[in-house]
Design a protein around this motif. Structure first.
Motif, PDB file in Angstrom:
ATOM      1  N   ASP A 177      22.165  10.664  -3.078  1.00 35.14           N
ATOM      2  CA  ASP A 177      22.885  10.429  -1.832  1.00 35.14           C
ATOM      3  C   ASP A 177      22.033   9.643  -0.843  1.00 35.14           C
ATOM      4  N   GLY A 178      20.736   9.649  -1.055  1.00 33.87           N
ATOM      5  CA  GLY A 178      19.837   8.908  -0.184  1.00 33.87           C
ATOM      6  C   GLY A 178      18.505   8.648  -0.848  1.00 33.87           C
ATOM      7  N   ILE A 179      17.963   7.460  -0.613  1.00 31.56           N
ATOM      8  CA  ILE A 179      16.659   7.069  -1.135  1.00 31.56           C
ATOM      9  C   ILE A 179      15.836   6.523   0.017  1.00 31.56           C
ATOM     10  N   LEU A 180      14.583   6.941   0.086  1.00 32.03           N
ATOM     11  CA  LEU A 180      13.676   6.485   1.149  1.00 32.03           C
ATOM     12  C   LEU A 180      12.414   5.893   0.562  1.00 32.03           C
ATOM     13  N   LEU A 181      12.012   4.755   1.114  1.00 36.55           N
ATOM     14  CA  LEU A 181      10.706   4.174   0.822  1.00 36.55           C
ATOM     15  C   LEU A 181       9.998   3.891   2.132  1.00 36.55           C
ATOM     16  N   ASP A 182       8.806   4.418   2.286  1.00 34.87           N
ATOM     17  CA  ASP A 182       7.929   4.080   3.402  1.00 34.87           C
ATOM     18  C   ASP A 182       6.746   3.349   2.782  1.00 34.87           C
ATOM     19  N   LEU A 183       6.698   2.034   2.954  1.00 35.64           N
ATOM     20  CA  LEU A 183       5.762   1.198   2.218  1.00 35.64           C
ATOM     21  C   LEU A 183       4.377   1.125   2.849  1.00 35.64           C
ATOM     22  N   GLY A 184       4.137   1.872   3.887  1.00 30.80           N
ATOM     23  CA  GLY A 184       2.845   1.812   4.564  1.00 30.80           C
ATOM     24  C   GLY A 184       1.761   2.597   3.852  1.00 30.80           C
ATOM     25  N   ILE A 185       0.535   2.227   4.103  1.00 31.31           N
ATOM     26  CA  ILE A 185      -0.622   2.977   3.634  1.00 31.31           C
ATOM     27  C   ILE A 185      -0.888   4.092   4.634  1.00 31.31           C
ATOM     28  N   SER A 186      -1.240   5.261   4.162  1.00 32.88           N
ATOM     29  CA  SER A 186      -1.389   6.407   5.056  1.00 32.88           C
ATOM     30  C   SER A 186      -2.697   6.365   5.828  1.00 32.88           C
ATOM     31  N   SER A 187      -2.715   7.071   6.951  1.00 28.05           N
ATOM     32  CA  SER A 187      -3.938   7.191   7.744  1.00 28.05           C
ATOM     33  C   SER A 187      -5.052   7.819   6.914  1.00 28.05           C
ATOM     34  N   TYR A 188      -4.689   8.787   6.084  1.00 27.85           N
ATOM     35  CA  TYR A 188      -5.682   9.444   5.234  1.00 27.85           C
ATOM     36  C   TYR A 188      -6.336   8.442   4.292  1.00 27.85           C
ATOM     37  N   GLN A 189      -5.552   7.577   3.684  1.00 25.81           N
ATOM     38  CA  GLN A 189      -6.110   6.599   2.753  1.00 25.81           C
ATOM     39  C   GLN A 189      -7.023   5.612   3.459  1.00 25.81           C
ATOM     40  N   ILE A 190      -6.613   5.171   4.632  1.00 23.89           N
ATOM     41  CA  ILE A 190      -7.431   4.222   5.377  1.00 23.89           C
ATOM     42  C   ILE A 190      -8.733   4.858   5.839  1.00 23.89           C
ATOM     43  N   ASP A 191      -8.632   6.087   6.354  1.00 26.42           N
ATOM     44  CA  ASP A 191      -9.793   6.737   6.954  1.00 26.42           C
ATOM     45  C   ASP A 191     -10.695   7.438   5.945  1.00 26.42           C
ATOM     46  N   ASN A 192     -10.235   7.598   4.713  1.00 25.31           N
ATOM     47  CA  ASN A 192     -11.058   8.181   3.662  1.00 25.31           C
ATOM     48  C   ASN A 192     -11.897   7.059   3.054  1.00 25.31           C
ATOM     49  N   LYS A 193     -13.145   6.960   3.480  1.00 28.41           N
ATOM     50  CA  LYS A 193     -13.951   5.777   3.168  1.00 28.41           C
ATOM     51  C   LYS A 193     -14.180   5.565   1.678  1.00 28.41           C
ATOM     52  N   GLU A 194     -14.163   6.618   0.900  1.00 27.54           N
ATOM     53  CA  GLU A 194     -14.421   6.461  -0.529  1.00 27.54           C
ATOM     54  C   GLU A 194     -13.295   5.733  -1.252  1.00 27.54           C
ATOM     55  N   ARG A 195     -12.121   5.597  -0.593  1.00 26.04           N
ATOM     56  CA  ARG A 195     -10.996   4.930  -1.234  1.00 26.04           C
ATOM     57  C   ARG A 195     -11.132   3.409  -1.216  1.00 26.04           C
ATOM     58  N   GLY A 196     -11.974   2.879  -0.312  1.00 30.14           N
ATOM     59  CA  GLY A 196     -12.233   1.447  -0.316  1.00 30.14           C
ATOM     60  C   GLY A 196     -11.150   0.579   0.287  1.00 30.14           C
ATOM     61  N   PHE A 197     -10.294   1.160   1.134  1.00 28.47           N
ATOM     62  CA  PHE A 197      -9.218   0.388   1.742  1.00 28.47           C
ATOM     63  C   PHE A 197      -9.632  -0.299   3.039  1.00 28.47           C
ATOM     64  N   SER A 198     -10.703   0.165   3.655  1.00 30.50           N
ATOM     65  CA  SER A 198     -11.041  -0.296   4.998  1.00 30.50           C
ATOM     66  C   SER A 198     -12.384  -1.020   5.033  1.00 30.50           C
ATOM     67  N   PHE A 199     -12.444  -2.066   5.843  1.00 29.98           N
ATOM     68  CA  PHE A 199     -13.699  -2.798   6.026  1.00 29.98           C
ATOM     69  C   PHE A 199     -14.600  -2.102   7.046  1.00 29.98           C
ATOM     70  N   LYS A 200     -14.131  -0.976   7.603  1.00 28.15           N
ATOM     71  CA  LYS A 200     -14.926  -0.257   8.595  1.00 28.15           C
ATOM     72  C   LYS A 200     -15.975   0.651   7.945  1.00 28.15           C
ATOM     73  N   TYR A 201     -15.789   0.952   6.658  1.00 25.49           N
ATOM     74  CA  TYR A 201     -16.697   1.877   5.977  1.00 25.49           C
ATOM     75  C   TYR A 201     -17.304   1.210   4.748  1.00 25.49           C
ATOM     76  N   ASP A 202     -18.567   1.497   4.508  1.00 25.82           N
ATOM     77  CA  ASP A 202     -19.238   0.985   3.309  1.00 25.82           C
ATOM     78  C   ASP A 202     -18.915   1.907   2.146  1.00 25.82           C
ATOM     79  N   ALA A 203     -18.171   1.405   1.170  1.00 23.68           N
ATOM     80  CA  ALA A 203     -17.700   2.228   0.060  1.00 23.68           C
ATOM     81  C   ALA A 203     -17.524   1.349  -1.170  1.00 23.68           C
ATOM     82  N   PRO A 204     -17.400   1.954  -2.348  1.00 23.43           N
ATOM     83  CA  PRO A 204     -17.122   1.160  -3.548  1.00 23.43           C
ATOM     84  C   PRO A 204     -15.854   0.335  -3.372  1.00 23.43           C
TER      85      PRO A 204
END
Length: 283
Positions: free
Chosen positions: A88-115
């Motif tokens: 009856d309904g489908i939702l997509l939220d295509l954004g990257i989460s705050s957790y993923q950005i702020d978790n430096k080990e994930r490597g999504f942000s240029f603010k943290y030195d990570a793999p």
């Protein structure tokens, strides 16, 4: 403690027009912000299926909804999942989460030195470094132009390629320094954001997944079922806009894109580029 503020929450729930006994699919459930509100409107006959490609998110969802009898949680990419239900309904939220950005080990942000990583699904092989090392300057530049419109793409791609060939491209700061070198002092702040975004989109095949799923979703919807998509990138929004417009079985609910109110952006800066579109199945 994982914290993530869902974007356009009230407007999304309103536009989906939740049927209390309906079946709903949250394709990018993340940490359950939208899912929680959908579930709150369902009765004992209603059902909610949540999908996420991030194992951390799935583990969180399993704990968050452990006492719920009408939810199912699946680890995987929404574009690959095969389901027999009609929704009856489908939702997509295509954004990257705050957790993923702020978790430096994930490597999504240029603010943290990570793999150097950027995978949404860490069960899959990390091929970003391999790609950058084995691709030509032109191929890297084409990715940057395609997914970010970076005007300095050739110089940045050249700097990236040089570091990769010398085995000096292993961390987010290695990539950051290559981008700075390629910019030659011009527009560094915006180039960092654009290049990291472009490579993340490429690594996770985000545009390909979106296009494939929009086509598949038409057969997954019930008659009068609705699909709502929140995007954060002009290319994403264009794909959604024209799919809804050109579809023979979908009717656009909002021809004009819905954006966050000023107060929401003020309280959550990551909402500033969000755009919501919704369509209803007519056949």
């Amino acid at each position: 403690m994982i914290h993530h503020t869902p974007v356009l929450l009230t407007k999304t729930i309103e536009i989906l027009q939740i049927n209390p006994a309906g079946i709903y699919l949250d394709c990018t459930a993340g940490f359950g912000g939208h899912s929680e509100k959908i579930l709150a409107q369902l009765n004992e006959k209603g059902r909610l299926i949540m999908i996420d490609t991030d194992r951390d998110a799935v583990n969180f969802l399993n704990e968050k909804f452990r006492d719920s009898n009408n939810t199912s949680i699946i680890h995987g990419n929404y574009a690959d999942i095969e389901l027999n239900d009609k929704f009856d309904g489908i939702l997509l939220d295509l954004g990257i989460s705050s957790y993923q950005i702020d978790n430096k080990e994930r490597g999504f942000s240029f603010k943290y030195d990570a793999p150097l990583d950027m995978r949404m699904d860490r069960d899959k092989e990390n091929n970003l470094i391999t790609f950058l090392k084995n691709s030509s300057i032109k191929e890297i530049a084409e990715i940057l132009i395609k997914y970010s419109d970076e005007h300095n793409a050739i110089n940045i791609a050249s700097a990236i390629k040089e570091k990769a060939e010398k085995e000096h491209l292993n961390s987010t700061f290695d990539l950051k320094n290559a981008i700075i070198d390629g910019c030659r002092g011009r527009g560094v702040k915006y180039a960092l954001r654009r290049v990291f975004q472009a490579l993340r989109i490429f690594v996770n095949n985000e545009m390909g997944n979106l296009t494939a799923f929009l086509i598949k979703s038409e057969s997954m919807l019930e008659h009068k079922g609705r699909i709502a998509v929140i995007s954060y990138h002009s290319i994403e929004d264009r794909i959604i806009k024209y799919h809804f417009k050109d579809s023979s079985i979908l009717r656009r609910i909002n021809k004009k894109v819905i954006k966050p109110a000023y107060t929401e952006v003020k309280n959550n800066k990551r909402a500033r580029s969000a755009k919501l579109r919704c369509a209803e199945k007519t056949e």
